[in-house]
Scaffold this motif. Structure first.
Motif, PDB file in Angstrom:
ATOM      1  N   ARG A 175      -8.931 -11.595   4.906  1.00 22.55           N
ATOM      2  CA  ARG A 175     -10.202 -10.858   5.047  1.00 22.55           C
ATOM      3  C   ARG A 175     -10.047  -9.518   4.326  1.00 22.55           C
ATOM      4  NH1 ARG A 175     -11.826 -10.844  11.243  1.00 22.55           N
ATOM      5  NH2 ARG A 175     -13.778 -10.140  10.306  1.00 22.55           N
ATOM      6  N   TRP A 176     -10.276  -9.556   3.024  1.00 24.76           N
ATOM      7  CA  TRP A 176     -10.007  -8.407   2.172  1.00 24.76           C
ATOM      8  C   TRP A 176     -10.918  -7.233   2.473  1.00 24.76           C
ATOM      9  CZ3 TRP A 176      -5.584  -8.637  -0.237  1.00 24.76           C
ATOM     10  CH2 TRP A 176      -5.059  -9.871  -0.625  1.00 24.76           C
ATOM     11  N   HIS A 177     -12.096  -7.455   3.003  1.00 25.22           N
ATOM     12  CA  HIS A 177     -13.015  -6.365   3.300  1.00 25.22           C
ATOM     13  C   HIS A 177     -12.996  -5.949   4.767  1.00 25.22           C
ATOM     14  CE1 HIS A 177     -14.570  -7.377  -0.656  1.00 25.22           C
ATOM     15  NE2 HIS A 177     -15.281  -6.266  -0.638  1.00 25.22           N
ATOM     16  N   SER A 178     -12.504  -6.800   5.627  1.00 19.99           N
ATOM     17  CA  SER A 178     -12.510  -6.483   7.054  1.00 19.99           C
ATOM     18  C   SER A 178     -11.191  -5.890   7.519  1.00 19.99           C
ATOM     19  CB  SER A 178     -12.823  -7.749   7.870  1.00 19.99           C
ATOM     20  OG  SER A 178     -14.074  -8.302   7.490  1.00 19.99           O
ATOM     21  N   ASP A 179     -10.099  -6.425   7.032  1.00 21.66           N
ATOM     22  CA  ASP A 179      -8.791  -5.925   7.433  1.00 21.66           C
ATOM     23  C   ASP A 179      -8.487  -4.623   6.691  1.00 21.66           C
ATOM     24  OD1 ASP A 179      -6.144  -6.560   8.850  1.00 21.66           O
ATOM     25  OD2 ASP A 179      -5.515  -6.171   6.784  1.00 21.66           O
ATOM     26  N   ARG A 180      -7.962  -3.661   7.420  1.00 14.43           N
ATOM     27  CA  ARG A 180      -7.737  -2.330   6.837  1.00 14.43           C
ATOM     28  C   ARG A 180      -6.664  -2.357   5.764  1.00 14.43           C
ATOM     29  NH1 ARG A 180      -6.007   3.157  10.216  1.00 14.43           N
ATOM     30  NH2 ARG A 180      -6.385   4.636   8.501  1.00 14.43           N
ATOM     31  N   LEU A 181      -5.490  -2.923   6.069  1.00 10.72           N
ATOM     32  CA  LEU A 181      -4.406  -2.943   5.098  1.00 10.72           C
ATOM     33  C   LEU A 181      -4.760  -3.808   3.895  1.00 10.72           C
ATOM     34  CD1 LEU A 181      -1.543  -2.153   4.309  1.00 10.72           C
ATOM     35  CD2 LEU A 181      -0.702  -4.113   5.631  1.00 10.72           C
ATOM     36  N   ALA A 182      -5.427  -4.936   4.134  1.00  9.32           N
ATOM     37  CA  ALA A 182      -5.804  -5.806   3.017  1.00  9.32           C
ATOM     38  C   ALA A 182      -6.778  -5.109   2.077  1.00  9.32           C
ATOM     39  CB  ALA A 182      -6.420  -7.102   3.555  1.00  9.32           C
ATOM     40  N   SER A 183      -7.714  -4.343   2.629  1.00  9.62           N
ATOM     41  CA  SER A 183      -8.646  -3.607   1.771  1.00  9.62           C
ATOM     42  C   SER A 183      -7.928  -2.541   0.954  1.00  9.62           C
ATOM     43  CB  SER A 183      -9.748  -2.968   2.624  1.00  9.62           C
ATOM     44  OG  SER A 183      -9.208  -2.014   3.528  1.00  9.62           O
ATOM     45  N   HIS A 184      -6.915  -1.921   1.544  1.00  5.12           N
ATOM     46  CA  HIS A 184      -6.141  -0.935   0.797  1.00  5.12           C
ATOM     47  C   HIS A 184      -5.385  -1.596  -0.349  1.00  5.12           C
ATOM     48  CE1 HIS A 184      -5.950   2.020   4.475  1.00  5.12           C
ATOM     49  NE2 HIS A 184      -7.187   1.728   4.084  1.00  5.12           N
ATOM     50  N   VAL A 185      -4.839  -2.778  -0.105  1.00  8.57           N
ATOM     51  CA  VAL A 185      -4.127  -3.498  -1.159  1.00  8.57           C
ATOM     52  C   VAL A 185      -5.078  -3.863  -2.290  1.00  8.57           C
ATOM     53  CG1 VAL A 185      -2.872  -5.617  -1.687  1.00  8.57           C
ATOM     54  CG2 VAL A 185      -2.358  -4.362   0.413  1.00  8.57           C
ATOM     55  N   ALA A 186      -6.284  -4.310  -1.949  1.00  8.77           N
ATOM     56  CA  ALA A 186      -7.252  -4.683  -2.983  1.00  8.77           C
ATOM     57  C   ALA A 186      -7.666  -3.476  -3.827  1.00  8.77           C
ATOM     58  CB  ALA A 186      -8.480  -5.323  -2.330  1.00  8.77           C
ATOM     59  N   ILE A 187      -7.920  -2.354  -3.174  1.00  6.18           N
ATOM     60  CA  ILE A 187      -8.319  -1.150  -3.915  1.00  6.18           C
ATOM     61  C   ILE A 187      -7.147  -0.641  -4.754  1.00  6.18           C
ATOM     62  CG2 ILE A 187      -9.066   1.238  -3.656  1.00  6.18           C
ATOM     63  CD1 ILE A 187     -10.569   0.357  -1.129  1.00  6.18           C
ATOM     64  N   ALA A 188      -5.931  -0.693  -4.206  1.00  7.10           N
ATOM     65  CA  ALA A 188      -4.753  -0.270  -4.979  1.00  7.10           C
ATOM     66  C   ALA A 188      -4.558  -1.157  -6.198  1.00  7.10           C
ATOM     67  CB  ALA A 188      -3.520  -0.306  -4.083  1.00  7.10           C
ATOM     68  N   THR A 189      -4.900  -2.445  -6.079  1.00  7.05           N
ATOM     69  CA  THR A 189      -4.791  -3.340  -7.231  1.00  7.05           C
ATOM     70  C   THR A 189      -5.742  -2.920  -8.342  1.00  7.05           C
ATOM     71  OG1 THR A 189      -4.218  -5.150  -5.727  1.00  7.05           O
ATOM     72  CG2 THR A 189      -4.890  -5.749  -7.960  1.00  7.05           C
ATOM     73  N   MET A 190      -6.937  -2.483  -7.982  1.00  7.36           N
ATOM     74  CA  MET A 190      -7.874  -1.964  -8.989  1.00  7.36           C
ATOM     75  C   MET A 190      -7.294  -0.744  -9.700  1.00  7.36           C
ATOM     76  SD  MET A 190     -11.562  -1.995  -7.144  1.00  7.36           S
ATOM     77  CE  MET A 190     -11.683  -2.712  -5.526  1.00  7.36           C
ATOM     78  N   VAL A 191      -6.744   0.165  -8.913  1.00  6.96           N
ATOM     79  CA  VAL A 191      -6.176   1.387  -9.494  1.00  6.96           C
ATOM     80  C   VAL A 191      -5.019   1.047 -10.425  1.00  6.96           C
ATOM     81  CG1 VAL A 191      -5.099   3.607  -8.969  1.00  6.96           C
ATOM     82  CG2 VAL A 191      -6.918   2.717  -7.497  1.00  6.96           C
ATOM     83  N   ASN A 192      -4.164   0.137  -9.994  1.00 10.21           N
ATOM     84  CA  ASN A 192      -3.036  -0.265 -10.837  1.00 10.21           C
ATOM     85  C   ASN A 192      -3.507  -0.923 -12.124  1.00 10.21           C
ATOM     86  OD1 ASN A 192      -1.205   0.692  -8.949  1.00 10.21           O
ATOM     87  ND2 ASN A 192      -1.038  -1.271  -7.902  1.00 10.21           N
ATOM     88  N   PHE A 193      -4.548  -1.715 -12.039  1.00 14.90           N
ATOM     89  CA  PHE A 193      -5.066  -2.383 -13.224  1.00 14.90           C
ATOM     90  C   PHE A 193      -5.533  -1.373 -14.267  1.00 14.90           C
ATOM     91  CE2 PHE A 193      -8.820  -3.996 -15.505  1.00 14.90           C
ATOM     92  CZ  PHE A 193      -8.257  -5.074 -16.174  1.00 14.90           C
ATOM     93  N   ARG A 194      -6.144  -0.289 -13.832  1.00 17.19           N
ATOM     94  CA  ARG A 194      -6.692   0.686 -14.771  1.00 17.19           C
ATOM     95  C   ARG A 194      -5.644   1.644 -15.316  1.00 17.19           C
ATOM     96  NH1 ARG A 194     -10.363   4.505 -13.588  1.00 17.19           N
ATOM     97  NH2 ARG A 194     -10.879   4.548 -15.793  1.00 17.19           N
ATOM     98  N   TRP A 195      -4.670   2.056 -14.501  1.00 18.68           N
ATOM     99  CA  TRP A 195      -3.840   3.191 -14.876  1.00 18.68           C
ATOM    100  C   TRP A 195      -2.415   2.825 -15.263  1.00 18.68           C
ATOM    101  CZ3 TRP A 195      -5.882   7.803 -15.793  1.00 18.68           C
ATOM    102  CH2 TRP A 195      -7.144   8.084 -15.250  1.00 18.68           C
ATOM    103  N   THR A 196      -1.984   1.600 -15.058  1.00 20.00           N
ATOM    104  CA  THR A 196      -0.606   1.252 -15.395  1.00 20.00           C
ATOM    105  C   THR A 196      -0.354   1.365 -16.894  1.00 20.00           C
ATOM    106  OG1 THR A 196      -0.445  -0.225 -13.483  1.00 20.00           O
ATOM    107  CG2 THR A 196       1.136  -0.553 -15.268  1.00 20.00           C
ATOM    108  N   GLY A 197      -1.245   0.836 -17.700  1.00 18.97           N
ATOM    109  CA  GLY A 197      -1.071   0.909 -19.149  1.00 18.97           C
ATOM    110  C   GLY A 197      -1.101   2.328 -19.669  1.00 18.97           C
ATOM    111  N   TYR A 198      -1.958   3.159 -19.107  1.00 14.49           N
ATOM    112  CA  TYR A 198      -2.036   4.563 -19.527  1.00 14.49           C
ATOM    113  C   TYR A 198      -0.708   5.277 -19.265  1.00 14.49           C
ATOM    114  CZ  TYR A 198      -3.588   9.443 -19.505  1.00 14.49           C
ATOM    115  OH  TYR A 198      -3.704  10.795 -19.733  1.00 14.49           O
ATOM    116  N   ASN A 199      -0.149   5.104 -18.070  1.00 16.74           N
ATOM    117  CA  ASN A 199       1.131   5.739 -17.763  1.00 16.74           C
ATOM    118  C   ASN A 199       2.260   5.127 -18.577  1.00 16.74           C
ATOM    119  OD1 ASN A 199       0.110   7.558 -15.828  1.00 16.74           O
ATOM    120  ND2 ASN A 199       0.149   5.984 -14.249  1.00 16.74           N
ATOM    121  N   ALA A 200       2.147   3.837 -18.901  1.00  9.06           N
ATOM    122  CA  ALA A 200       3.179   3.202 -19.717  1.00  9.06           C
ATOM    123  C   ALA A 200       3.253   3.835 -21.104  1.00  9.06           C
ATOM    124  CB  ALA A 200       2.913   1.704 -19.829  1.00  9.06           C
TER     125      ALA A 200
END
Length: 327
Positions: A175-200
Protein backbone atom coordinates in the motif's frame (compact mmCIF):
# COMPACT_ATOMS: atom_id res chain seq x y z
CA UNK A 1 107.70 83.04 -22.67
CA UNK A 2 104.84 83.73 -20.39
CA UNK A 3 102.38 81.08 -19.11
CA UNK A 4 99.39 80.57 -21.28
CA UNK A 5 96.09 80.38 -19.46
CA UNK A 6 93.15 78.51 -20.89
CA UNK A 7 89.75 80.03 -20.37
CA UNK A 8 87.18 77.68 -18.76
CA UNK A 9 84.50 76.38 -21.12
CA UNK A 10 81.24 78.18 -20.98
CA UNK A 11 78.58 76.47 -18.82
CA UNK A 12 76.13 74.26 -20.67
CA UNK A 13 72.76 75.78 -21.12
CA UNK A 14 70.18 74.38 -18.66
CA UNK A 15 68.02 71.59 -20.02
CA UNK A 16 64.43 72.75 -19.98
CA UNK A 17 62.14 70.60 -17.84
CA UNK A 18 59.46 68.71 -19.73
CA UNK A 19 56.20 70.54 -19.75
CA UNK A 20 53.91 69.38 -16.98
CA UNK A 21 50.75 67.95 -18.31
CA UNK A 22 47.66 69.51 -16.97
CA UNK A 23 45.70 67.21 -14.66
CA UNK A 24 48.49 64.64 -14.24
CA UNK A 25 48.11 64.48 -10.49
CA UNK A 26 44.37 64.30 -10.76
CA UNK A 27 44.62 61.44 -13.26
CA UNK A 28 46.93 59.55 -10.93
CA UNK A 29 44.53 59.92 -8.04
CA UNK A 30 41.67 58.79 -10.27
CA UNK A 31 43.66 55.73 -11.35
CA UNK A 32 44.37 54.73 -7.77
CA UNK A 33 40.74 55.26 -6.84
CA UNK A 34 39.64 53.22 -9.84
CA UNK A 35 41.92 50.33 -8.85
CA UNK A 36 40.46 50.31 -5.36
CA UNK A 37 36.79 50.81 -6.17
CA UNK A 38 36.37 48.89 -9.44
CA UNK A 39 36.43 45.37 -7.94
CA UNK A 40 33.64 46.30 -5.56
CA UNK A 41 31.61 47.80 -8.37
CA UNK A 42 31.98 44.61 -10.39
CA UNK A 43 30.55 42.42 -7.63
CA UNK A 44 28.01 44.99 -6.39
CA UNK A 45 25.16 43.85 -8.75
CA UNK A 46 25.19 40.37 -7.24
CA UNK A 47 25.00 41.63 -3.68
CA UNK A 48 22.33 44.17 -4.56
CA UNK A 49 20.25 41.44 -6.18
CA UNK A 50 20.86 39.17 -3.22
CA UNK A 51 19.79 41.96 -0.88
CA UNK A 52 16.51 42.43 -2.75
CA UNK A 53 15.66 38.79 -3.42
CA UNK A 54 17.34 37.11 -0.43
CA UNK A 55 18.00 39.16 2.67
CA UNK A 56 14.93 41.38 2.48
CA UNK A 57 12.44 38.48 2.10
CA UNK A 58 14.20 36.66 4.90
CA UNK A 59 14.06 39.65 7.23
CA UNK A 60 10.46 40.37 6.27
CA UNK A 61 9.54 36.74 6.95
CA UNK A 62 11.10 36.99 10.40
CA UNK A 63 9.09 40.16 11.04
CA UNK A 64 5.82 38.55 9.91
CA UNK A 65 6.56 35.52 12.11
CA UNK A 66 6.20 37.74 15.18
CA UNK A 67 2.76 39.03 14.18
CA UNK A 68 -0.73 37.60 14.03
CA UNK A 69 -0.83 38.09 10.26
CA UNK A 70 -4.10 37.69 8.41
CA UNK A 71 -4.29 37.05 4.68
CA UNK A 72 -7.30 39.33 4.18
CA UNK A 73 -6.86 42.08 6.77
CA UNK A 74 -3.11 42.36 6.40
CA UNK A 75 -0.87 43.33 9.31
CA UNK A 76 -2.07 42.19 12.71
CA UNK A 77 -0.96 42.67 16.26
CA UNK A 78 2.50 41.91 17.54
CA UNK A 79 2.61 38.51 19.29
CA UNK A 80 6.34 38.07 19.78
CA UNK A 81 7.43 34.43 19.95
CA UNK A 82 3.88 33.07 20.22
CA UNK A 83 3.89 31.72 16.67
CA UNK A 84 7.12 29.84 17.32
CA UNK A 85 5.69 28.39 20.52
CA UNK A 86 2.53 27.27 18.70
CA UNK A 87 4.58 25.64 15.95
CA UNK A 88 7.02 23.87 18.25
CA UNK A 89 4.33 22.65 20.66
CA UNK A 90 2.06 21.42 17.88
CA UNK A 91 2.12 17.91 16.49
CA UNK A 92 2.12 18.95 12.84
CA UNK A 93 5.62 20.45 12.81
CA UNK A 94 7.34 17.46 14.39
CA UNK A 95 5.45 15.01 12.21
CA UNK A 96 6.44 16.95 9.10
CA UNK A 97 10.04 17.16 10.32
CA UNK A 98 10.16 13.40 10.92
CA UNK A 99 8.73 12.77 7.44
CA UNK A 100 11.26 15.13 5.89
CA UNK A 101 14.21 13.50 7.64
CA UNK A 102 12.95 10.01 6.76
CA UNK A 103 12.56 10.84 3.08
CA UNK A 104 15.93 12.57 3.11
CA UNK A 105 17.73 9.53 4.55
CA UNK A 106 15.98 7.12 2.19
CA UNK A 107 16.93 9.26 -0.79
CA UNK A 108 20.31 10.85 -0.07
CA UNK A 109 22.19 7.80 1.25
CA UNK A 110 21.41 5.45 -1.68
CA UNK A 111 21.64 8.38 -4.09
CA UNK A 112 25.21 9.31 -3.12
CA UNK A 113 26.36 5.68 -3.13
CA UNK A 114 24.79 5.08 -6.55
CA UNK A 115 26.23 8.35 -7.91
CA UNK A 116 29.69 7.35 -6.71
CA UNK A 117 29.41 3.95 -8.41
CA UNK A 118 28.10 5.45 -11.66
CA UNK A 119 30.86 8.06 -11.69
CA UNK A 120 33.47 5.34 -11.23
CA UNK A 121 32.04 3.44 -14.21
CA UNK A 122 31.92 6.55 -16.38
CA UNK A 123 35.52 7.33 -15.49
CA UNK A 124 36.66 4.16 -17.20
CA UNK A 125 37.49 3.84 -20.90
CA UNK A 126 34.01 3.16 -22.25
CA UNK A 127 32.89 3.31 -25.84
CA UNK A 128 30.69 6.33 -26.58
CA UNK A 129 31.35 7.63 -23.07
CA UNK A 130 29.97 11.06 -23.99
CA UNK A 131 26.61 9.46 -24.79
CA UNK A 132 26.59 7.63 -21.47
CA UNK A 133 27.46 10.81 -19.59
CA UNK A 134 24.66 12.70 -21.28
CA UNK A 135 22.30 9.81 -20.64
CA UNK A 136 22.68 9.88 -16.87
CA UNK A 137 21.65 13.56 -16.90
CA UNK A 138 18.40 13.00 -18.81
CA UNK A 139 16.27 12.31 -15.70
CA UNK A 140 17.37 15.68 -14.32
CA UNK A 141 16.04 17.41 -17.44
CA UNK A 142 12.56 15.89 -17.02
CA UNK A 143 10.11 18.19 -15.26
CA UNK A 144 9.53 17.28 -11.60
CA UNK A 145 5.78 17.31 -12.11
CA UNK A 146 6.05 14.75 -14.91
CA UNK A 147 8.31 12.53 -12.80
CA UNK A 148 5.91 12.72 -9.85
CA UNK A 149 2.87 11.88 -11.98
CA UNK A 150 4.60 8.91 -13.59
CA UNK A 151 5.93 7.48 -10.33
CA UNK A 152 2.67 8.06 -8.47
CA UNK A 153 1.02 5.77 -11.02
CA UNK A 154 3.86 3.25 -10.91
CA UNK A 155 3.44 3.05 -7.14
CA UNK A 156 -0.36 3.01 -7.18
CA UNK A 157 -1.96 0.85 -4.50
CA UNK A 158 -4.28 -1.18 -6.75
CA UNK A 159 -3.17 -0.90 -10.37
CA UNK A 160 0.48 0.13 -10.08
CA UNK A 161 3.15 -1.54 -12.15
CA UNK A 162 5.38 -2.08 -9.09
CA UNK A 163 2.68 -4.07 -7.29
CA UNK A 164 2.04 -6.05 -10.46
CA UNK A 165 5.71 -7.01 -10.59
CA UNK A 166 5.68 -7.94 -6.92
CA UNK A 167 2.72 -10.24 -7.46
CA UNK A 168 4.48 -12.00 -10.33
CA UNK A 169 7.21 -13.13 -7.91
CA UNK A 170 4.73 -14.17 -5.25
CA UNK A 171 4.88 -11.12 -2.99
CA UNK A 172 1.90 -9.31 -1.55
CA UNK A 173 1.08 -5.87 -2.96
CA UNK A 174 2.27 -2.88 -0.97
CA UNK A 175 0.00 0.00 0.00
CA UNK A 176 2.33 2.66 -1.35
CA UNK A 177 -0.02 5.55 -0.55
CA UNK A 178 -1.45 4.34 2.74
CA UNK A 179 1.58 2.98 4.54
CA UNK A 180 3.87 5.69 5.89
CA UNK A 181 7.24 4.00 5.28
CA UNK A 182 6.18 2.71 1.86
CA UNK A 183 5.16 6.20 0.77
CA UNK A 184 8.53 7.53 1.90
CA UNK A 185 10.30 4.85 -0.14
CA UNK A 186 8.25 5.74 -3.23
CA UNK A 187 8.95 9.46 -2.90
CA UNK A 188 12.66 8.78 -2.24
CA UNK A 189 12.73 6.71 -5.43
CA UNK A 190 11.50 9.74 -7.38
CA UNK A 191 14.20 11.91 -5.84
CA UNK A 192 16.88 9.34 -6.61
CA UNK A 193 15.69 9.05 -10.19
CA UNK A 194 16.09 12.79 -10.77
CA UNK A 195 19.27 13.60 -8.86
CA UNK A 196 21.54 10.55 -9.02
CA UNK A 197 22.86 11.35 -12.49
CA UNK A 198 23.42 15.00 -11.61
CA UNK A 199 25.53 14.10 -8.57
CA UNK A 200 27.33 11.44 -10.59
CA UNK A 201 28.57 14.05 -13.05
CA UNK A 202 29.84 16.24 -10.20
CA UNK A 203 31.77 13.30 -8.75
CA UNK A 204 32.99 12.34 -12.23
CA UNK A 205 34.46 15.81 -12.74
CA UNK A 206 36.34 15.46 -9.44
CA UNK A 207 37.56 11.97 -10.40
CA UNK A 208 39.03 13.21 -13.64
CA UNK A 209 41.09 15.76 -11.68
CA UNK A 210 42.82 12.99 -9.72
CA UNK A 211 46.44 12.61 -10.98
CA UNK A 212 46.83 9.39 -12.97
CA UNK A 213 50.32 8.91 -11.53
CA UNK A 214 48.71 7.87 -8.25
CA UNK A 215 46.91 4.99 -9.95
CA UNK A 216 50.11 3.91 -11.68
CA UNK A 217 51.99 3.90 -8.39
CA UNK A 218 49.19 1.93 -6.73
CA UNK A 219 49.22 -0.60 -9.58
CA UNK A 220 52.99 -1.01 -9.21
CA UNK A 221 52.47 -1.68 -5.50
CA UNK A 222 50.06 -4.48 -6.44
CA UNK A 223 46.71 -2.78 -5.72
CA UNK A 224 43.78 -4.02 -7.78
CA UNK A 225 41.02 -1.80 -9.19
CA UNK A 226 38.87 -2.10 -6.04
CA UNK A 227 41.78 -1.23 -3.77
CA UNK A 228 42.73 1.71 -5.97
CA UNK A 229 39.18 3.01 -5.76
CA UNK A 230 39.03 2.97 -1.95
CA UNK A 231 42.65 3.95 -1.29
CA UNK A 232 43.17 6.57 -4.02
CA UNK A 233 39.88 7.75 -5.50
CA UNK A 234 37.71 8.09 -2.40
CA UNK A 235 40.30 9.98 -0.28
CA UNK A 236 40.88 12.42 -3.15
CA UNK A 237 37.12 12.95 -3.49
CA UNK A 238 36.36 13.69 0.15
CA UNK A 239 35.80 17.45 -0.28
CA UNK A 240 33.55 16.83 -3.28
CA UNK A 241 31.66 14.07 -1.48
CA UNK A 242 31.06 16.42 1.45
CA UNK A 243 29.78 19.06 -0.97
CA UNK A 244 27.39 16.56 -2.55
CA UNK A 245 26.21 15.39 0.87
CA UNK A 246 25.47 18.92 2.06
CA UNK A 247 23.69 19.96 -1.14
CA UNK A 248 21.64 16.76 -1.00
CA UNK A 249 20.80 17.50 2.62
CA UNK A 250 19.67 21.04 1.85
CA UNK A 251 17.61 19.80 -1.09
CA UNK A 252 16.11 17.06 1.08
CA UNK A 253 15.04 19.58 3.71
CA UNK A 254 13.36 21.68 1.01
CA UNK A 255 11.68 18.82 -0.86
CA UNK A 256 8.27 19.89 -2.17
CA UNK A 257 7.45 18.85 -5.74
CA UNK A 258 7.60 15.08 -5.37
CA UNK A 259 5.45 14.72 -2.20
CA UNK A 260 3.12 17.47 -3.36
CA UNK A 261 2.33 15.66 -6.61
CA UNK A 262 2.33 12.14 -5.16
CA UNK A 263 -1.47 12.17 -4.96
CA UNK A 264 -4.25 14.29 -6.42
CA UNK A 265 -4.87 16.28 -3.23
CA UNK A 266 -1.32 17.46 -2.53
CA UNK A 267 -1.64 17.60 1.26
CA UNK A 268 0.85 14.92 2.17
CA UNK A 269 -1.59 12.05 2.48
CA UNK A 270 -4.90 11.53 4.24
CA UNK A 271 -3.12 11.28 7.60
CA UNK A 272 -0.19 13.50 6.57
CA UNK A 273 1.93 10.36 6.42
CA UNK A 274 4.31 11.92 3.87
CA UNK A 275 3.73 15.62 4.59
CA UNK A 276 7.08 17.45 4.56
CA UNK A 277 8.03 20.76 6.17
CA UNK A 278 7.51 22.69 2.95
CA UNK A 279 4.05 21.20 2.42
CA UNK A 280 3.21 21.97 6.05
CA UNK A 281 4.40 25.55 5.49
CA UNK A 282 2.30 25.78 2.32
CA UNK A 283 -0.78 24.49 4.12
CA UNK A 284 -0.38 27.00 6.96
CA UNK A 285 0.06 29.92 4.59
CA UNK A 286 -2.45 29.23 1.84
CA UNK A 287 -4.98 26.79 3.27
CA UNK A 288 -5.28 28.09 6.82
CA UNK A 289 -4.29 31.66 5.87
CA UNK A 290 -2.05 31.86 8.94
CA UNK A 291 0.94 33.72 7.58
CA UNK A 292 2.43 34.22 11.04
CA UNK A 293 2.81 30.50 11.76
CA UNK A 294 3.86 29.81 8.16
CA UNK A 295 6.61 32.41 8.49
CA UNK A 296 7.71 30.86 11.78
CA UNK A 297 8.05 27.47 10.06
CA UNK A 298 10.06 29.14 7.26
CA UNK A 299 12.45 30.69 9.78
CA UNK A 300 12.89 27.37 11.58
CA UNK A 301 13.59 25.67 8.26
CA UNK A 302 16.15 28.34 7.47
CA UNK A 303 17.87 27.73 10.81
CA UNK A 304 18.05 24.00 10.09
CA UNK A 305 19.71 24.73 6.75
CA UNK A 306 22.16 27.10 8.46
CA UNK A 307 23.08 24.36 10.92
CA UNK A 308 23.90 21.98 8.08
CA UNK A 309 25.88 24.75 6.38
CA UNK A 310 27.96 25.26 9.50
CA UNK A 311 28.59 21.52 9.71
CA UNK A 312 29.72 21.63 6.08
CA UNK A 313 32.15 24.46 6.84
CA UNK A 314 33.60 22.69 9.86
CA UNK A 315 34.03 19.40 8.02
CA UNK A 316 35.63 21.09 5.02
CA UNK A 317 38.06 23.02 7.22
CA UNK A 318 38.92 19.86 9.15
CA UNK A 319 39.64 17.91 5.96
CA UNK A 320 41.75 20.75 4.54
CA UNK A 321 43.68 20.95 7.82
CA UNK A 322 44.33 17.19 7.87
CA UNK A 323 45.47 17.19 4.24
CA UNK A 324 47.77 20.13 4.94
CA UNK A 325 49.38 18.27 7.84
CA UNK A 326 49.94 15.17 5.71
CA UNK A 327 51.66 17.20 3.00
Amino acid sequence: MGATTTAPPPPAPPVPAPPRRAGRGRAGRFGRLDARVSPYLYIAPFFLLFLVTGLFPLGYTGWVAMHDWDQIMGKGEFVGMANYVDVLTGRGFWRALANTVSIFLLSSVPQILAALAIAALLDRNLRAKTVWRMGVLLPYVVAPVAVALIFSNLFADRFGLVNALLQTVGLDPVRWHSDRLASHVAIATMVNFRWTGYNALILLAAMQAVPRDLYEQAAIDGANAWRQFWSVTVPMLRPTIIFVIITSTIGGLQIFDEPKMYDQFGRGGADQQWQTLTIYLYELGWTRADFGMASAVAVLLFLLIVVFGIVNFLLTRRIAHDEGRRT
